[in-house]
Design a protein around this motif. Structure first.
Motif, PDB file in Angstrom:
ATOM      1  N   LYS A   1       0.813  -1.220   0.000  1.00 46.10           N
ATOM      2  CA  LYS A   1       0.000   0.000   0.000  1.00 46.10           C
ATOM      3  C   LYS A   1       0.850   1.274   0.000  1.00 46.10           C
ATOM      4  CE  LYS A   1      -3.844  -2.039  -0.245  1.00 46.10           C
ATOM      5  NZ  LYS A   1      -4.598  -1.894  -1.503  1.00 46.10           N
ATOM      6  N   VAL A   2       2.172   1.128   0.064  1.00 47.36           N
ATOM      7  CA  VAL A   2       3.055   2.287   0.229  1.00 47.36           C
ATOM      8  C   VAL A   2       3.468   2.853  -1.123  1.00 47.36           C
ATOM      9  CG1 VAL A   2       5.247   3.113   1.150  1.00 47.36           C
ATOM     10  CG2 VAL A   2       3.932   1.398   2.427  1.00 47.36           C
ATOM     11  N   LYS A   3       3.124   4.118  -1.332  1.00 49.92           N
ATOM     12  CA  LYS A   3       3.561   4.818  -2.536  1.00 49.92           C
ATOM     13  C   LYS A   3       4.863   5.577  -2.285  1.00 49.92           C
ATOM     14  CE  LYS A   3       0.333   6.948  -4.848  1.00 49.92           C
ATOM     15  NZ  LYS A   3      -0.642   7.982  -5.285  1.00 49.92           N
ATOM     16  N   ASP A   4       4.989   6.172  -1.092  1.00 44.74           N
ATOM     17  CA  ASP A   4       6.155   7.006  -0.805  1.00 44.74           C
ATOM     18  C   ASP A   4       6.733   6.727   0.577  1.00 44.74           C
ATOM     19  OD1 ASP A   4       8.080   9.040  -0.778  1.00 44.74           O
ATOM     20  OD2 ASP A   4       6.632  10.568  -0.153  1.00 44.74           O
ATOM     21  N   ARG A   5       5.948   6.959   1.638  1.00 44.22           N
ATOM     22  CA  ARG A   5       6.472   6.911   3.006  1.00 44.22           C
ATOM     23  C   ARG A   5       5.663   5.965   3.882  1.00 44.22           C
ATOM     24  NH1 ARG A   5       9.633  10.730   5.564  1.00 44.22           N
ATOM     25  NH2 ARG A   5      10.341  11.015   3.424  1.00 44.22           N
ATOM     26  N   LEU A   6       6.376   5.244   4.776  1.00 45.20           N
ATOM     27  CA  LEU A   6       5.740   4.361   5.750  1.00 45.20           C
ATOM     28  C   LEU A   6       6.246   4.694   7.140  1.00 45.20           C
ATOM     29  CD1 LEU A   6       4.086   1.819   6.599  1.00 45.20           C
ATOM     30  CD2 LEU A   6       6.160   0.474   6.142  1.00 45.20           C
ATOM     31  N   VAL A   7       5.327   4.771   8.087  1.00 41.75           N
ATOM     32  CA  VAL A   7       5.652   5.040   9.488  1.00 41.75           C
ATOM     33  C   VAL A   7       5.048   3.927  10.340  1.00 41.75           C
ATOM     34  CG1 VAL A   7       5.286   6.602  11.441  1.00 41.75           C
ATOM     35  CG2 VAL A   7       5.789   7.529   9.169  1.00 41.75           C
ATOM     36  N   LEU A   8       5.870   3.287  11.167  1.00 43.00           N
ATOM     37  CA  LEU A   8       5.417   2.204  12.033  1.00 43.00           C
ATOM     38  C   LEU A   8       5.670   2.562  13.492  1.00 43.00           C
ATOM     39  CD1 LEU A   8       6.956  -0.871  10.157  1.00 43.00           C
ATOM     40  CD2 LEU A   8       4.699   0.151   9.806  1.00 43.00           C
ATOM     41  N   ALA A   9       4.740   2.186  14.366  1.00 42.12           N
ATOM     42  CA  ALA A   9       4.935   2.374  15.810  1.00 42.12           C
ATOM     43  C   ALA A   9       4.233   1.236  16.536  1.00 42.12           C
ATOM     44  CB  ALA A   9       4.415   3.733  16.262  1.00 42.12           C
ATOM     45  N   GLY A  10       4.328   1.266  17.876  1.00 43.81           N
ATOM     46  CA  GLY A  10       3.878   0.144  18.677  1.00 43.81           C
ATOM     47  C   GLY A  10       5.019  -0.829  18.902  1.00 43.81           C
ATOM     48  N   VAL A  11       6.248  -0.339  18.696  1.00 44.16           N
ATOM     49  CA  VAL A  11       7.444  -1.179  18.725  1.00 44.16           C
ATOM     50  C   VAL A  11       8.347  -0.742  19.874  1.00 44.16           C
ATOM     51  CG1 VAL A  11       9.462  -1.942  17.405  1.00 44.16           C
ATOM     52  CG2 VAL A  11       7.308  -1.428  16.214  1.00 44.16           C
ATOM     53  N   LEU A  12       8.765  -1.708  20.702  1.00 45.28           N
ATOM     54  CA  LEU A  12       9.739  -1.434  21.751  1.00 45.28           C
ATOM     55  C   LEU A  12      11.148  -1.502  21.172  1.00 45.28           C
ATOM     56  CD1 LEU A  12       8.019  -3.567  24.511  1.00 45.28           C
ATOM     57  CD2 LEU A  12       8.320  -1.085  24.596  1.00 45.28           C
ATOM     58  N   SER A  13      12.101  -0.851  21.842  1.00 48.24           N
ATOM     59  CA  SER A  13      13.448  -0.723  21.276  1.00 48.24           C
ATOM     60  C   SER A  13      14.080  -2.076  20.963  1.00 48.24           C
ATOM     61  CB  SER A  13      14.342   0.082  22.230  1.00 48.24           C
ATOM     62  OG  SER A  13      14.370  -0.510  23.511  1.00 48.24           O
ATOM     63  N   HIS A  14      13.822  -3.085  21.795  1.00 48.86           N
ATOM     64  CA  HIS A  14      14.440  -4.391  21.542  1.00 48.86           C
ATOM     65  C   HIS A  14      13.775  -5.135  20.395  1.00 48.86           C
ATOM     66  CE1 HIS A  14      11.082  -5.704  24.169  1.00 48.86           C
ATOM     67  NE2 HIS A  14      11.158  -6.831  23.499  1.00 48.86           N
ATOM     68  N   GLN A  15      12.629  -4.639  19.911  1.00 45.29           N
ATOM     69  CA  GLN A  15      11.934  -5.270  18.785  1.00 45.29           C
ATOM     70  C   GLN A  15      12.263  -4.592  17.456  1.00 45.29           C
ATOM     71  OE1 GLN A  15       8.040  -4.442  20.388  1.00 45.29           O
ATOM     72  NE2 GLN A  15       7.754  -6.545  21.119  1.00 45.29           N
ATOM     73  N   LYS A  16      12.963  -3.478  17.517  1.00 47.73           N
ATOM     74  CA  LYS A  16      13.170  -2.642  16.330  1.00 47.73           C
ATOM     75  C   LYS A  16      13.844  -3.403  15.185  1.00 47.73           C
ATOM     76  CE  LYS A  16      15.593   1.472  14.681  1.00 47.73           C
ATOM     77  NZ  LYS A  16      16.476   2.609  15.034  1.00 47.73           N
ATOM     78  N   ALA A  17      14.913  -4.122  15.487  1.00 51.62           N
ATOM     79  CA  ALA A  17      15.689  -4.780  14.427  1.00 51.62           C
ATOM     80  C   ALA A  17      14.840  -5.773  13.646  1.00 51.62           C
ATOM     81  CB  ALA A  17      16.907  -5.474  15.032  1.00 51.62           C
ATOM     82  N   ASP A  18      14.025  -6.559  14.346  1.00 54.91           N
ATOM     83  CA  ASP A  18      13.212  -7.570  13.666  1.00 54.91           C
ATOM     84  C   ASP A  18      12.140  -6.926  12.786  1.00 54.91           C
ATOM     85  OD1 ASP A  18      14.636  -9.611  14.830  1.00 54.91           O
ATOM     86  OD2 ASP A  18      13.195  -9.955  16.448  1.00 54.91           O
ATOM     87  N   VAL A  19      11.496  -5.883  13.309  1.00 64.00           N
ATOM     88  CA  VAL A  19      10.456  -5.218  12.525  1.00 64.00           C
ATOM     89  C   VAL A  19      11.075  -4.521  11.313  1.00 64.00           C
ATOM     90  CG1 VAL A  19       8.648  -3.460  12.551  1.00 64.00           C
ATOM     91  CG2 VAL A  19       8.982  -4.917  14.555  1.00 64.00           C
ATOM     92  N   GLU A  20      12.174  -3.827  11.535  1.00 64.12           N
ATOM     93  CA  GLU A  20      12.829  -3.114  10.432  1.00 64.12           C
ATOM     94  C   GLU A  20      13.255  -4.078   9.332  1.00 64.12           C
ATOM     95  OE1 GLU A  20      16.930  -1.008  10.587  1.00 64.12           O
ATOM     96  OE2 GLU A  20      15.427   0.528  11.069  1.00 64.12           O
ATOM     97  N   ALA A  21      13.815  -5.222   9.732  1.00 66.05           N
ATOM     98  CA  ALA A  21      14.279  -6.198   8.739  1.00 66.05           C
ATOM     99  C   ALA A  21      13.133  -6.706   7.876  1.00 66.05           C
ATOM    100  CB  ALA A  21      14.967  -7.364   9.452  1.00 66.05           C
TER     101      ALA A  21
END
Length: 293
Positions: free
Chosen positions: A243-263
């Motif tokens: 659904k992303v044409k240009d920009r995506l913003v994600l939240a609801g993520v704790l710092s220790h979960q960041k790497a997995d979500v980003e990947a």
């Protein structure tokens, strides 16, 4: 108001708090109160132990509360629970006491009973919390509001999709800040109905609040925002990226979960950007490798 309700108090590791909140919400909680290091603790209210959070879930009846308690105990063996019957009027006061207004960028966001404190020079959003998440006072919502404000300032007239819209606050904010087409989706019918009510109250009835699956939502969007749990973000990654044409913003993520979500999103072709953080909560920002028409 007369009658009683059930309050289920849960002490558990802070890292498990978000998942426990999701479980309790799905199990039929009327509302949730969260006490952790990110939230100011009301005077006279018990604070969590170091490294832990307290989640208080409110239920209409004992049967639903007991079922939720059993489900939570199975999913989170280390959790400590206490179930109590409370007077209904106490519920009303406790609920309102933990909902605060916030100012983010050009926005003021708050509940109806705090409107008198709204700053005149801000775009004012009045959000009735009721039984859905997202009044603006949680760090994840504030982080997203900041991203929406910044994007709309740079891209007036952009199309915006809010995945897991809850009260509709992010979708409504986007519209009030000049977005063109705005869609908010949620798989909870209560949230969808409340989001529609909030859109009406804020003069944005044209915002499409929907219970549709993402695959049923037409088109791509300049900005896609998703403020939901980390495991759900990973699970929905292919559908969200589509659904992303240009920009995506994600939240609801704790710092220790960041790497997995980003990947999960980088592996699908998006480019990670510097995000933002409030305490242990992080916001992940991405852009498409090239703008998609």
């Amino acid at each position: 108001m007369t009658g009683t309700y059930q309050s289920l108090t849960v002490d558990l590791p802070e890292s498990e708090s978000e998942a426990a909140q999701d479980l309790l919400h799905e199990a039929g909680a009327m509302g949730l109160e969260v006490r952790d290091r990110e939230q100011p603790i009301m005077p006279g209210v018990r604070a969590p132990s170091v490294g832990e959070a307290i989640v208080v879930a409110y239920f209409e009846d004992a049967e639903t509360a007991e079922a939720a308690r059993a489900e939570l105990a199975e999913a989170f063996p280390s959790a400590r629970t206490q179930l109590e019957e409370q007077q209904q009027q106490d519920w009303s006061n406790a609920w309102k006491a933990h909902i605060k207004s916030v100012q983010v960028g050009r926005l003021w966001v708050g509940p109806p009973w705090d409107v008198q404190n709204a700053t005149p020079d801000k775009v004012r959003l009045v959000i009735e919390p009721k039984m859905a998440f997202g009044t603006g006072d949680h760090p994840t919502t504030s982080l997203c509001l900041g991203a929406v404000d910044a994007y709309m300032a740079a891209h007036p007239g952009a199309d915006v999709l809010d995945v897991g819209t809850g009260t509709g606050v992010l979708a409504i904010a986007a519209k009030r800040l000049g977005a063109s087409r705005v869609v908010g989706t949620d798989n909870d019918p209560v949230s969808v109905e409340l989001a529609r009510e909030n859109a009406e109250v804020n003069g944005t009835p044209e915002v499409e609040m929907s219970g549709k699956e993402l695959t049923a939502v037409e088109g791509r969007f300049d900005l896609v925002v998703a403020n939901i749990l980390a495991n759900t973000l990973i699970e929905l990654a292919p559908l969200i990226v589509a659904k992303v044409k240009d920009r995506l913003v994600l939240a609801g993520v704790l710092s220790h979960q960041k790497a997995d979500v980003e990947a999960a999103y980088v592996n699908l072709g998006l480019v990670a950007e510097p995000g933002a953080q409030q305490g242990e909560w992080v916001r992940l920002d991405f852009h498409a490798k090239r703008a998609i028409p």
